[in-house]
Motif scaffolding. Structure first.
Motif: not given
Lengths: 736, 166
Positions: B34-39, B69-70
């Motif tokens: 799972l990849k969360a969006p970069p900060p 998040g997104i």
């Protein structure tokens, strides 16, 4: 404006609004604390910032927020200390095996579901600076919270603390609370260090500190308690020492790398649970913390809750998903575990709803998560909504699955129930129901006259043989009303103590009743209540009471004689009510019934006849007042009834018909020579059914004897049937 | 004590271990797949390549972004706005594949960098940005009623000391 002034103005607004909304929530039978949380949210961008953004920015400018934060952190530390203080090993005494199983499962199931939910949420609402493990751990912990303090209040308010369900829920919540804090400590340690391996030193240090507190700390605190016992009071020096201990312990846990709140909680939990010490400490600490500091925490938290962030339908769906998982996880986990342990369906279900109470414990956890950056503002808002909904729904769902009428009135003495059971089951055909008088007693030390009158009404004196007799029961009802619903006194242990104390006072009162034989029919009911008048009416209905006999004292500040509780009872109770105005006469031998011929007067007369039958020495004067020269006679029905009375009773009745322009004055005059005047709430006597008009209290004020005012509710209650069977057929039709 | 017998302890052991295993499994899966969006930074300085039409000067703007998040909420402020100005976020959007899409309304006075008049007309704007190296972004601004799109570059501003942390 100077920043201090601005902060003080903010505090003023916060406290005012939180009290206002809190009271509003109380009036819809919700815990005060939910109202306070909602008030905090209202002050933030979700409402205040939405309708008046400019005013909101002027009143709550960003530069004041750090000051509010300091105040809220101080409040939180002391609040956690109070929670720890409240955590009494006594709660662990009931059904430990079931409780351990249930609380374990009720944490593991929502934790697992929370972890799985993280798989969906992480790519959407988190960012790459937070590792998945931290996020999942935190979400799992947030899902498995049960708020012990709020739950304890809900249980006390519903009078469940003595029941199986109540003790089980309390034990589960206490175990849950401790487990959840440990889980949270681990989550924080992991969040701060980034992964499990890095968190291990923090976890070890925490365990060492907990061990130290529970051994050396406890030993020291026990010596402190001994000192307190010797001194007999909590001196300011001792209190200063304890408060310093709270702050120091909080600082140590912060240094270890978990959080300030744990140290404070730990010290509270390690405090020796000496009843007096704990009470004095809690009472001294709680008012300022709960009234002043905690609302600031709610406001600080509310300022960060932005419901406006949920600006897409899919976000509301996510919020619903979180809510669903949170509720289902707790409910299903608890329900299944409770069923496996052999708890019946209804109780298991009620327990499931009770364990869903997340309240402000969840809020504490969420604020830590937001502060650490583990959760984003969006998911913070979603979880706050979840916490509010799960707490809000507890009371109504509890009432739905486990209605009050099914909760045993287990504070009624067991013998009385047994006795009633035997009576009703043994002779169901002959005795449909015992004659029951409910006597609300506010102050056992001053209301002996009232209870004595009830007993005289209920039971014949020794030596009077009646060929037909119903069992009669007098239930002195003592309702303990808490001024505050979130004070230490409303914790279950404390409530139990107060109930026992009040019961003791009532027992002492009962033991002075004459004659001694009648004492066996007196069974006190002692309960906690948030609304005395409403609760009295409810109990009257549940217990199928025939008459409520309530005492009346002259109010100190109000000119309204029958306003307040007595007035409410008169208007709301669905049974016959008699109000006793005691003028302190020990013997009630000569009675006066001013009779004008309506249903309330009939009740007055019937009660007088009961007294007459039960006491051979009683004399009754019936006073009929006619305004002009038309000579009225007693109604046909009454005459018939009189004729059916035994001669020994009839001989003691004198019927007097007098002519007077002002009936009230005539009665007052006549009352001079009697011990007790019994009057219906009818117009000629100046006492309306509502008893709030302007004639209301002339009689009550000027009557020379003690006064019993009767208000008939139902025309078909047979008060005399219990004594004279032949009358029972006539009595209901006494007057139409 | 009944509840400390072997059967109960075994049951608790098994359940706790299985929950830990589940957690372990899920977290390994999450960390790897799972990849969360970069900060994103919370504050960017936008430098427009050309002046806004109908504005005398509008060289730079500030873009405040609150990321969950997104999901993004943002506001456009004049370049000289104070760092902690708590402006209501008037733009909302999505952050996907290093690509930001924001739309909403911005007051004309902000875009033109003039003092706010009593009746500040609101312009519907759309901002599209692309994350490039070192957190810098390039993008374009579309204002409703103005046909051309305005190109800009966005440079993250150093986050000023956060006041909440203790």
């Amino acid at each position: 404006m100077h920043i201090v002034i601005l902060v003080l103005v903010e505090v003023l607004i916060i406290i005012g609004l939180s009290r206002l909304v809190g009271l509003g929530f109380r009036s819809i039978k919700q815990p005060l604390v939910i109202g306070e949380i909602v008030a905090g949210i209202m002050l933030g961008p979700s409402l205040f910032g939405l309708v008046a953004p400019d005013v909101a920015v002027t009143l709550f400018p960003p530069e004041t927020i750090p000051f509010l934060n300091v105040l809220s952190q101080v409040g939180l530390i002391f609040f956690m200390f109070l929670i720890g203080l409240e955590l009494n090993p006594k709660y662990l005494s009931g059904q430990l095996e079931v409780a351990i199983l249930t609380s374990h499962i009720s944490i593991l199931v929502p934790f697992s579901l929370g972890t799985l939910l993280a798989v969906i949420l992480y790519p959407l609402v988190s960012n790459a600076s937070v590792s998945f493990t931290t996020f999942a751990l935190f979400l799992g912990a947030a899902m498995s919270i049960t708020a012990f303090p709020v739950l304890a209040r809900i249980i006390t308010e519903n009078n469940l603390q003595g029941t199986r369900l109540g003790t089980l829920a309390l034990t589960c919540a206490a175990v849950d609370d401790v487990t959840a804090w440990c889980l949270l400590a681990v989550a924080i340690a992991v969040a701060r260090t980034g992964d499990f391996a890095g968190a291990i030193p923090t976890i070890i240090a925490s365990i060492v500190y907990i061990g130290l507190m529970l051994t050396a700390g406890r030993w020291f605190l026990q010596r402190l308690a001994k000192h307190y016992l010797r001194a007999g009071r909590l001196s300011q020096l001792l209190l200063a020492g304890i408060y310093m201990g709270v702050v120091a312990s909080a600082l140590i846990t912060e240094l270890i790398g978990i959080h300030l709140i744990f140290g404070a909680f730990l010290l509270g939990a390690a405090m020796p649970k000496n009843e007096d010490l704990v009470r004095e400490l809690a009472v001294k600490t709680e008012d300022f913390v709960l009234i002043f500091l905690l609302p600031i925490f709610f406001a600080y938290s509310g300022l960060k809750t932005q419901i406006g962030l949920l600006n897409r339908p899919e976000l509301w769906l996510l919020c619903a998903l979180i809510l669903g998982v949170a509720i289902a996880g707790k409910y299903v986990g608890t329900y299944v575990a409770a069923r496996v342990s052999g708890i019946n369906k209804r109780e298991a279900s009620a327990l499931g709803w009770l364990m869903n109470t997340r309240g402000l414990t969840e809020l504490i956890v969420l604020n830590i998560g937001l502060e650490l950056g583990v959760i984003s503002p969006l998911i913070f808002t979603m979880l706050v909504i979840m916490a509010l909904v799960t707490t809000f729904m507890t009371s109504p769902l509890l009432e739905w699955t486990y209605p009050k009428k099914l909760i045993r009135l287990d504070v009624v003495e067991p013998e009385s129930e047994a006795e009633t059971d035997i009576n009703t089951s043994a002779g169901r055909e002959t005795y449909p129901h015992p004659f029951r008088i409910l006597v609300p007693v506010a102050n056992p030390s001053t209301q002996k006259g009232l209870v004595q009158l009830a007993v005289t009404l209920a039971q014949p004196a020794v030596g009077i043989a009646l060929n037909y007799r119903y069992p009669a029961i007098v239930n002195p009802l003592s309702l303990i009303e808490f001024e505050e619903d979130y004070a230490f006194e409303s914790t279950p242990v404390e409530a139990d103590r107060l109930i026992a104390q009040r019961r003791q006072q009532l027992e002492e009162l009962i033991n002075t009743l004459e004659p001694p034989e009648t004492r066996s029919c007196v069974h006190p009911i002692v309960r906690i209540s948030s609304n005395v008048a409403r609760e009295t009416a409810q109990i009257a209905t549940l217990e199928q009471v025939n008459l409520i006999l309530v005492g009346w004292h002259r109010p100190a500040f109000s000119s309204n004689r029958f306003g307040g509780r007595v007035g409410q009872m008169l208007t709301t109770a669905p049974v016959d009510v008699a109000v006793f105005v005691d003028k302190g006469k020990e013997q009630l031998e000569s009675l006066l019934v001013p009779y004008s011929g309506n249903i309330h007067d009939d009740l007055a007369l019937i009660l007088a006849l009961r007294l007459l039958i039960n006491r051979e020495t009683c004399m009754l004067q019936i006073l009929q007042i006619v305004a002009n020269h038309t000579k009225e006679e007693l109604s046909y029905e009454l005459n018939t009834m009189m004729e059916q009375l035994p001669t020994s009773v009839r001989d003691r009745i004198e019927i007097k018909i007098i002519e007077a322009p002002e009936p009230v004055q005539a009665v007052i005059q006549a009352s001079e020579s009697v011990d007790l005047t019994i009057a219906g709430t009818s117009r000629p006597w100046g006492i309306e059914r509502q008893t709030l008009g302007r004639y209301t209290d002339q009689l009550a004020m000027q009557c020379r004897s003690s006064l019993l005012i009767t208000r008939r509710y139902s025309q078909v209650t047979a008060h005399l049937a219990s004594m004279l069977p032949e009358i029972s057929s006539q009595e209901p039709t006494l007057r139409s | 004590m009944n509840h400390f017998n072997f059967k109960s302890l075994a049951f608790y052991g098994v359940t706790i271990v299985s929950v830990l295993l589940l957690f372990r499994f899920v977290s390994v899966y999450g960390e790897n797949n799972l990849k969360a969006p970069p900060p994103l930074n919370s504050r960017y300085r936008l430098t427009l390549s050309e002046n806004l039409p109908k504005c005398e000067k509008s060289d730079t703007l500030t873009l405040n972004i609150q990321q969950s998040g997104i999901y993004l909420n943002a506001s456009v402020l004049p370049a000289n706005a104070k760092a902690d100005t708590d402006e209501k976020h008037s733009l909302a959007g999505i952050f996907k594949n290093r690509h930001l899409n924001l739309s909403g309304k911005v007051g004309r006075s902000i875009l033109c960098n003039i003092p706010r008049p009593q009746n500040d007309p609101l312009n519907s704007v759309t901002i599209q940005m692309q994350l490039v190296d070192k957190g810098n972004m390039t993008g374009q601004l579309t204002i409703n009623g103005i046909p051309q799109t305005l190109k800009f570059t966005a440079v993250p501003e150093k986050a000023e000391e956060k006041s909440q942390k203790f």
